[in-house]
Structures are given as structure tokens and as C-alpha cells.
Design an enzyme around this catalytic site. Sequence first.
Site, PDB file in Angstrom:
ATOM      1  N   LYS A   1       2.365  -3.375 -12.082  1.00 12.60           N
ATOM      2  CA  LYS A   1       0.895  -3.433 -12.203  1.00 12.60           C
ATOM      3  C   LYS A   1       0.260  -2.220 -11.518  1.00 12.60           C
ATOM      4  O   LYS A   1       0.938  -1.516 -10.751  1.00 12.60           O
ATOM      5  CB  LYS A   1       0.397  -4.732 -11.576  1.00 12.60           C
ATOM      6  CG  LYS A   1       0.677  -4.819 -10.083  1.00 12.60           C
ATOM      7  CD  LYS A   1       0.518  -6.240  -9.558  1.00 12.60           C
ATOM      8  CE  LYS A   1       0.783  -6.282  -8.064  1.00 12.60           C
ATOM      9  NZ  LYS A   1       0.942  -7.656  -7.565  1.00 12.60           N
TER      10      LYS A   1
ATOM     11  N   TYR B   1     -16.675  18.383   9.100  1.00 14.45           N
ATOM     12  CA  TYR B   1     -17.884  17.550   9.039  1.00 14.45           C
ATOM     13  C   TYR B   1     -18.075  16.779  10.335  1.00 14.45           C
ATOM     14  O   TYR B   1     -17.124  16.206  10.870  1.00 14.45           O
ATOM     15  CB  TYR B   1     -17.808  16.560   7.882  1.00 14.45           C
ATOM     16  CG  TYR B   1     -18.003  17.202   6.535  1.00 14.45           C
ATOM     17  CD1 TYR B   1     -19.228  17.785   6.197  1.00 14.45           C
ATOM     18  CD2 TYR B   1     -16.977  17.231   5.609  1.00 14.45           C
ATOM     19  CE1 TYR B   1     -19.408  18.373   4.955  1.00 14.45           C
ATOM     20  CE2 TYR B   1     -17.143  17.812   4.365  1.00 14.45           C
ATOM     21  CZ  TYR B   1     -18.369  18.384   4.045  1.00 14.45           C
ATOM     22  OH  TYR B   1     -18.550  18.964   2.828  1.00 14.45           O
TER      23      TYR B   1
HETATM   24  C1  LIG Z   1       2.177  -7.845  -6.909  1.00 10.30           C
HETATM   25  C2  LIG Z   1       2.997  -9.059  -7.078  1.00 10.30           C
HETATM   26  C3  LIG Z   1       4.359  -9.066  -6.725  1.00 10.30           C
HETATM   27  C4  LIG Z   1       5.038  -7.899  -6.021  1.00 10.30           C
HETATM   28  O1  LIG Z   1       4.686  -7.922  -4.648  1.00 10.30           O
HETATM   29  P1  LIG Z   1       5.296  -6.830  -3.632  1.00 10.30           P
HETATM   30  O2  LIG Z   1       4.789  -7.254  -2.305  1.00 10.30           O
HETATM   31  O3  LIG Z   1       4.743  -5.513  -4.050  1.00 10.30           O
HETATM   32  O4  LIG Z   1       6.759  -6.895  -3.786  1.00 10.30           O
HETATM   33  C5  LIG Z   1       5.096 -10.190  -7.026  1.00 10.30           C
HETATM   34  N1  LIG Z   1       4.518 -11.266  -7.619  1.00 10.30           N
HETATM   35  C6  LIG Z   1       3.220 -11.302  -7.948  1.00 10.30           C
HETATM   36  C7  LIG Z   1       2.650 -12.515  -8.598  1.00 10.30           C
HETATM   37  C8  LIG Z   1       2.411 -10.205  -7.675  1.00 10.30           C
HETATM   38  O5  LIG Z   1       1.118 -10.247  -7.994  1.00 10.30           O
END
Ligand SMILES: *Cc1c(COP(=O)(O)O)cnc(C)c1O
Length: 359
Positions: A35, A256
Site C-alpha cells: 500500500k 531561516y
Molecule cells: C499496513 C498493514 C500491514 C503491514 O504492517 P507493517 O507494520 O508495515 O508490517 C499488515 N496488515 C494490515 C491490515 C495493514 O494495514
Amino acid sequence: MTPVAQARVDLGALRHNLARARVEAPRARVMAIIKADAYGHGMVRVARALHDADAFGVARLEEALSLREAGVTQPIVLLEGVLDAAQLSAAAHRDVSLVVHHAAQAELIEHAAENMPPVKIWLKLDSGMHRLGFSPAEIPPIAQRLRHSKKVIGPLRFMTHLACADERSDPATLRQIEVFQSALTGIEGERSIANSAGILGWPQTHADWVRPGIMLYGVSPFPDDDAEAQDLRPVMTLSSRLIALRQNKKGDAIGYGGSYICPRDMLVGVAAIGYGDGYPRHAQTGTPVLVNGRRAPLIGRVSMDMITVDLSAQPEAKAGDPVVLWGEGLAVEEVARCASTISYELLCGVARRVTFNES
Ligand SMILES: *Cc1c(COP(=O)(O)O)cnc(C)c1O
């Protein structure tokens, strides 16, 4: 012409990290979580490199559809499921599996158009995170209904998500496992619990499928344990170059707000990277960067396009020299701590202005 700000994605490291997940959870299948543009690494690039993953997990329908568009044929699981009939139909026609975490989603599926292909489903149980999912009591009736729907194909699968697995001694994880298992007693179907922290820290969460995210990108999910200790290799190296150097005088205020005052005469380098590239604006003075492979401290405020670095220890440095912000030789976890954030946010936030390449 070499672009100044670059993110190199090491596909060999990515594959190594996937193999690490398999070694840790040898009996589980792997849903690689890609994702948010594969945590900023480029979703299609990552999906192609991880072609032997058993499935891919994404958060949004657009992500799933662009994977199909790019020719990805593995199972794709939409972790947030769908919101309306149009999304459902688009997912069904592209063979995207759906997480169902809410009664309204089950109703959408039951009332889907006659000509819509049936969908594969993961039912999500809320075992204690209290974000998405059905309560334990809701699971048996909803499972029963979906099993009987003509719009559902294949066996139902079950998942839950861990809220505190990155804290190795937090009893919340044991409670979540217990809630999940007892809610599903007597119910058939494959199960999935573990994110990266579950895979590496809680073997009892491995079940039938694991869902590694951050570990694939070479980052430890544990605050107290670095990636090297987990044999994970950093995948993204964010780099740029020095564009100017100047000999500042004791008392000179830099950047800045003039928030950094030189405590002595000192050589200061300006590197072409800033919050406009996704480098964190809240990185504090002292945050390490690598100049010519050697650590040097950031000083003063991060600008949109530039940062300033104390080069007192590198009098020979010159314009054009390479600067690494994180990745090979400098853990993104360390930079995240210096900016009061987490590696996930830094990796996801690299801006489109940065040129990506792979090796
Ligand atoms: C993002 C996500 C993961 C992966 O989590 P990590 O901490 O990056 O390993 C697994 N399951 C779900 C449902 C997620 O949304």
C-alpha cells in the site's frame, strides 16, 4: 545529466527481506503489503520484484486497479474493502479480493448486480485495535450469511490486525491473539494475524498467512532493535549532493529563523534536499547525514530545497560531493527518531520531485 536528489531502490535487498519473512514464518503464505506506493518505493516496481509473493495487500481500490493495469496477476487483497456498488463492481471485475470489516460491505455484496462476478473475501475481526472489524459475537452470523451468498466465491478467510506488536512485552498482543482464536473456534477458514512485528517477534501469530509491510523495505518494526539485528537490508537510499560550502564565523546565524548560531568558525555545507523532497522539516540539529560516506550533523532548520551541514570534520569536502540522507550506511530509523517520527512516514513521504532508480 545525473539528477541531484535521488532515491535508489535496491531490489535485491527487497527480495532478501521477503525471504526473511519466509524464514521466520516457514509454514505461512505471504501477503506482501505494498500500500501507499509500496511505502514510497514504487508499487509496480516492488510488485514485479516480489513476483513470488503469494498475494499482495493494498489499502485502496485505485492501488489494486493500477496493479492489474500493470499486468500483476497474483491475488490482490483490498485491505479496507469497498465503499459503494461501483467500487465493488470494479474490484469484482478485476478479481480483487475484498476485506469485509463492516456490515454495510456485506450488504453491498449480497445485493450486487446479477451479472457481477463473485468476489473472494477476507472477514476482518476486531480483536482489540478498535479501528476496523467485526466484534467476536458478530463473526459467526456474518460468516454464515456470506458463505451462502451467490456473490461470494471460494472459502472465507479471516484476519485481524495487531495494535501493539512492536512492543515485545505488551500483553495487549496476547489478548488480541486470544480474542481472535476464541472468536473463530469451530469456524473453518484460513487465518491471518501478523504484520512485520508479529512475524519477527510473535511466532504464535504466524497462522496461515503473514502480512509483512515495513520489514520488506528493510526497516525494523521494533523501536529498540535495529534492522541489522533482524538481518533486514535497507531498500531505499535517499541521496543528494553538496551544492555550496562556506566558511562561517563564530556567531553567524544560519538559515531561516537564524535558529543555529555557529559556536566557532566552521565549514558549513549546503546539500540539495529539503522538505520539498520529503526530508522531514522537524529533523533537529544533530540529525546525521553521510557526506562522502562519513557522518556529519545537520545544523539549523530544514528548508524546502536545502539543508545545512556542519563539515568541520571534512575540510576537503567540495561542491558536488555525495550526501546520503538515509538508507545504505544510515538507518532511516535513526533519522526518524531525530525528527520525532517513524520510518514509515519518512519512506511514504518522499516527493515526486525526487528521481527514483533501481538496482
Ligand atoms: C499496513 C498493514 C500491514 C503491514 O504492517 P507493517 O507494520 O508495515 O508490517 C499488515 N496488515 C494490515 C491490515 C495493514 O494495514
